[in-house]
Design a protein around this motif. Structure first.
Motif, PDB file in Angstrom:
ATOM      1  N   UNK A  55       0.833  -1.203   0.000  1.00  0.00           N
ATOM      2  CA  UNK A  55       0.000   0.000   0.000  1.00  0.00           C
ATOM      3  C   UNK A  55       0.869   1.255   0.000  1.00  0.00           C
ATOM      4  N   UNK A  56       1.976   1.207   0.742  1.00  0.00           N
ATOM      5  CA  UNK A  56       2.900   2.332   0.767  1.00  0.00           C
ATOM      6  C   UNK A  56       3.496   2.556  -0.622  1.00  0.00           C
ATOM      7  N   UNK A  57       3.905   1.486  -1.298  1.00  0.00           N
ATOM      8  CA  UNK A  57       4.482   1.607  -2.638  1.00  0.00           C
ATOM      9  C   UNK A  57       3.475   2.193  -3.621  1.00  0.00           C
ATOM     10  N   UNK A  58       2.208   1.782  -3.503  1.00  0.00           N
ATOM     11  CA  UNK A  58       1.177   2.332  -4.386  1.00  0.00           C
ATOM     12  C   UNK A  58       0.958   3.813  -4.098  1.00  0.00           C
ATOM     13  N   UNK A  59       0.974   4.199  -2.827  1.00  0.00           N
ATOM     14  CA  UNK A  59       0.806   5.608  -2.461  1.00  0.00           C
ATOM     15  C   UNK A  59       1.974   6.438  -2.982  1.00  0.00           C
ATOM     16  N   UNK A  60       3.174   5.883  -2.931  1.00  0.00           N
ATOM     17  CA  UNK A  60       4.344   6.602  -3.441  1.00  0.00           C
ATOM     18  C   UNK A  60       4.280   6.749  -4.957  1.00  0.00           C
ATOM     19  N   UNK A  61       3.789   5.721  -5.655  1.00  0.00           N
ATOM     20  CA  UNK A  61       3.632   5.805  -7.113  1.00  0.00           C
ATOM     21  C   UNK A  61       2.604   6.878  -7.474  1.00  0.00           C
ATOM     22  N   UNK A  62       1.520   6.941  -6.709  1.00  0.00           N
ATOM     23  CA  UNK A  62       0.517   7.982  -6.945  1.00  0.00           C
ATOM     24  C   UNK A  62       1.118   9.364  -6.716  1.00  0.00           C
ATOM     25  N   UNK A  63       1.964   9.480  -5.719  1.00  0.00           N
ATOM     26  CA  UNK A  63       2.621  10.767  -5.453  1.00  0.00           C
ATOM     27  C   UNK A  63       3.514  11.166  -6.630  1.00  0.00           C
ATOM     28  N   UNK A  64       4.247  10.215  -7.198  1.00  0.00           N
ATOM     29  CA  UNK A  64       5.092  10.522  -8.361  1.00  0.00           C
ATOM     30  C   UNK A  64       4.247  10.979  -9.546  1.00  0.00           C
ATOM     31  N   UNK A  65       3.085  10.342  -9.755  1.00  0.00           N
ATOM     32  CA  UNK A  65       2.189  10.769 -10.845  1.00  0.00           C
ATOM     33  C   UNK A  65       1.662  12.176 -10.585  1.00  0.00           C
ATOM     34  N   UNK A  66       1.313  12.464  -9.338  1.00  0.00           N
ATOM     35  CA  UNK A  66       0.840  13.824  -9.013  1.00  0.00           C
ATOM     36  C   UNK A  66       1.943  14.846  -9.235  1.00  0.00           C
ATOM     37  N   UNK A  67       3.171  14.502  -8.867  1.00  0.00           N
ATOM     38  CA  UNK A  67       4.296  15.427  -9.082  1.00  0.00           C
ATOM     39  C   UNK A  67       4.521  15.693 -10.559  1.00  0.00           C
ATOM     40  N   UNK A  68       4.394  14.650 -11.387  1.00  0.00           N
ATOM     41  CA  UNK A  68       4.552  14.836 -12.832  1.00  0.00           C
ATOM     42  C   UNK A  68       3.435  15.728 -13.377  1.00  0.00           C
ATOM     43  N   UNK A  69       2.210  15.498 -12.912  1.00  0.00           N
ATOM     44  CA  UNK A  69       1.093  16.334 -13.363  1.00  0.00           C
ATOM     45  C   UNK A  69       1.278  17.771 -12.889  1.00  0.00           C
ATOM     46  N   UNK A  70       1.756  17.933 -11.663  1.00  0.00           N
ATOM     47  CA  UNK A  70       2.009  19.268 -11.122  1.00  0.00           C
ATOM     48  C   UNK A  70       3.039  20.007 -11.981  1.00  0.00           C
ATOM     49  N   UNK A  71       4.083  19.309 -12.405  1.00  0.00           N
ATOM     50  CA  UNK A  71       5.103  19.928 -13.262  1.00  0.00           C
ATOM     51  C   UNK A  71       4.502  20.342 -14.605  1.00  0.00           C
ATOM     52  N   UNK A  72       3.607  19.502 -15.172  1.00  0.00           N
ATOM     53  CA  UNK A  72       2.938  19.871 -16.441  1.00  0.00           C
ATOM     54  C   UNK A  72       2.079  21.117 -16.249  1.00  0.00           C
ATOM     55  N   UNK A  73       1.410  21.210 -15.102  1.00  0.00           N
ATOM     56  CA  UNK A  73       0.555  22.365 -14.821  1.00  0.00           C
ATOM     57  C   UNK A  73       1.389  23.631 -14.703  1.00  0.00           C
ATOM     58  N   UNK A  74       2.498  23.560 -13.981  1.00  0.00           N
ATOM     59  CA  UNK A  74       3.378  24.730 -13.832  1.00  0.00           C
ATOM     60  C   UNK A  74       3.901  25.164 -15.201  1.00  0.00           C
ATOM     61  N   UNK A  75       4.283  24.197 -16.031  1.00  0.00           N
ATOM     62  CA  UNK A  75       4.774  24.528 -17.373  1.00  0.00           C
ATOM     63  C   UNK A  75       3.668  25.174 -18.208  1.00  0.00           C
TER      64      UNK A  75
END
Length: 111
Positions: free
Chosen positions: A49-69
């Motif tokens: 469950x921790x690994x899945x939560x961390x993967x979701x966090x990485x996806x959110x960070x990537x989306x956040x970077x696209x939004x900032x760009x």
């Protein structure tokens, strides 16, 4: 979608991502070893469950970077144009996701 609508949608999504981060913080925390109360299989489940939560966090960070760009492109007057070929991105594509940086041809690998 107008530039103002795009900016508003991007800012709303940015706030949603921050809220998702807040909600999922506990799931990303290190899994502690409590052998007296948690068995090996329960700990493995917690680690998964921790690994899945961390993967979701990485996806959110990537989306956040696209939004900032995308917000930067809006400020610079470049939003709505492909960052690779410079052609205009289809309105329907932008309406679906105002953070997309490439036209359909460039996104699919075509030239």
């Amino acid at each position: 979608m107008t530039e103002e609508e795009a900016k508003a949608a991007l800012l709303v999504r940015q706030a949603e991502l921050a809220e998702e981060d807040r909600i999922s913080a506990e799931g990303r925390a290190p899994v502690t070893l409590q052998q007296d109360s948690v068995g090996r299989l329960s700990r493995m489940d917690a680690m998964q469950q921790q690994a899945m939560a961390q993967a979701q966090e990485r996806r959110r960070n990537a989306e956040r970077a696209r939004i900032v760009a995308a917000l930067t492109r809006l400020d610079e007057g470049e939003w709505g144009y492909c960052i690779r070929c410079g052609e205009e991105i289809a309105a329907k594509r932008l309406a679906h996701d105002p953070s997309v940086p490439r036209c359909m041809g460039c996104a699919s690998g075509g030239d």
